[in-house]
Design an enzyme around this catalytic site. Sequence first.
Site, PDB file in Angstrom:
ATOM      1  N   GLU A  29      -0.343   6.070 -17.362  1.00  0.00           N
ATOM      2  CA  GLU A  29      -0.047   7.183 -16.464  1.00  0.00           C
ATOM      3  C   GLU A  29       1.417   7.607 -16.531  1.00  0.00           C
ATOM      4  O   GLU A  29       1.809   8.576 -15.870  1.00  0.00           O
ATOM      5  CB  GLU A  29      -0.448   6.826 -15.037  1.00  0.00           C
ATOM      6  CG  GLU A  29      -1.949   6.665 -14.863  1.00  0.00           C
ATOM      7  CD  GLU A  29      -2.342   6.231 -13.479  1.00  0.00           C
ATOM      8  OE1 GLU A  29      -2.190   7.029 -12.537  1.00  0.00           O
ATOM      9  OE2 GLU A  29      -2.803   5.068 -13.327  1.00  0.00           O
TER      10      GLU A  29
ATOM     11  N   MET B   4      -7.387  -1.309 -20.293  1.00  0.00           N
ATOM     12  CA  MET B   4      -6.075  -0.673 -20.224  1.00  0.00           C
ATOM     13  C   MET B   4      -5.266  -1.128 -19.016  1.00  0.00           C
ATOM     14  O   MET B   4      -4.412  -0.384 -18.528  1.00  0.00           O
ATOM     15  CB  MET B   4      -6.245   0.849 -20.199  1.00  0.00           C
ATOM     16  CG  MET B   4      -7.033   1.408 -21.377  1.00  0.00           C
ATOM     17  SD  MET B   4      -7.350   3.175 -21.179  1.00  0.00           S
ATOM     18  CE  MET B   4      -8.498   3.454 -22.557  1.00  0.00           C
TER      19      MET B   4
ATOM     20  N   HIS C 219      -9.695   5.483  -8.561  1.00  0.00           N
ATOM     21  CA  HIS C 219      -8.591   4.666  -8.049  1.00  0.00           C
ATOM     22  C   HIS C 219      -7.998   5.378  -6.840  1.00  0.00           C
ATOM     23  O   HIS C 219      -7.162   6.261  -6.960  1.00  0.00           O
ATOM     24  CB  HIS C 219      -7.531   4.446  -9.135  1.00  0.00           C
ATOM     25  CG  HIS C 219      -7.991   3.573 -10.244  1.00  0.00           C
ATOM     26  ND1 HIS C 219      -7.735   2.210 -10.273  1.00  0.00           N
ATOM     27  CD2 HIS C 219      -8.721   3.834 -11.349  1.00  0.00           C
ATOM     28  CE1 HIS C 219      -8.279   1.691 -11.360  1.00  0.00           C
ATOM     29  NE2 HIS C 219      -8.880   2.661 -12.033  1.00  0.00           N
TER      30      HIS C 219
ATOM     31  N   SER D  56     -11.517   0.219 -11.835  1.00  0.00           N
ATOM     32  CA  SER D  56     -12.297   1.463 -11.851  1.00  0.00           C
ATOM     33  C   SER D  56     -13.697   1.270 -11.283  1.00  0.00           C
ATOM     34  O   SER D  56     -14.479   0.466 -11.773  1.00  0.00           O
ATOM     35  CB  SER D  56     -12.422   1.980 -13.285  1.00  0.00           C
ATOM     36  OG  SER D  56     -11.162   2.326 -13.806  1.00  0.00           O
TER      37      SER D  56
END
Length: 272
Positions: free
Chosen positions: A86, A211, A61, A30
């Site tokens: 996601e 994450m 991203h 990120s």
Amino acid sequence: MTIQERIDSAAEAVRARTGATPELGLILGSGLGDFCDRLENQTVIPFSDLPGFPLPTVEGHEGALVLGTCRGRAVAALRGRVHYYEGYAQQEITIPVRVMAKLGVRTLVLTNAAGGVNLNFQPGNLMLISDHINLSGANPLIGPNLDAFGPRFPDMSDVYTKALRERLRPLAAQAGIPLREGVYVMYSGPSYETPAEIRCFRAMGGDAVGMSTVPEAIVARHAGLQVMGVSCITNMAAGILPQPLSHAEVVETAARVKQDFTRLLELMVDIG
């Protein structure tokens, strides 16, 4: 298509666009994708042009594979990544790692934006990852083993290659780059962790939480790649400071430490 067929199709699509044979791979987290701008003789391939590649949906991203050279090394860099939260399986989000291995990459550099769990850390610190704790609830090697890449039960006692970390530390010190070191905890997300969870992670020996990264590191080691990882501590984790967490803070802090981050990545390219 099977996972293996998706890997093969994407690798063939890359080869059809460029004759590059990268030896080092980069995955940029990120707010960290601007390092790709430093690559020379670039070939930029959007993820959407690679059959079988998962597509990112998160701000910061971009979703492109960039091939080029950096400091004389042939490099393949992911400008952005896909995350488990996601909705993809971990076998899918690690397809890019398998494709890079198939293209010839032998060392993988993983980067991420992370929350500081260690109370001695501050936003803006760079942390060299020495090990990880997988609390995602999954593993990218679940399912049929891809025998062409590695064994059914790969060893994980040296995921983040110790010999490379030992070479990097003095180089970073000589370059005046402050460098922390610690254990990265992967939490599935997309919600940030609770203060109680952060206290638990700290008691377990975690220094930073994020994450991503862990599935990619596992798959890279399964494929026999050397791995280096660095976390940009973009915020302190939940409950440490009296303020809410936000993705905007993550991107803002990553931009603020860009110079040190870029210099550290260049050193990692040199030794990788």
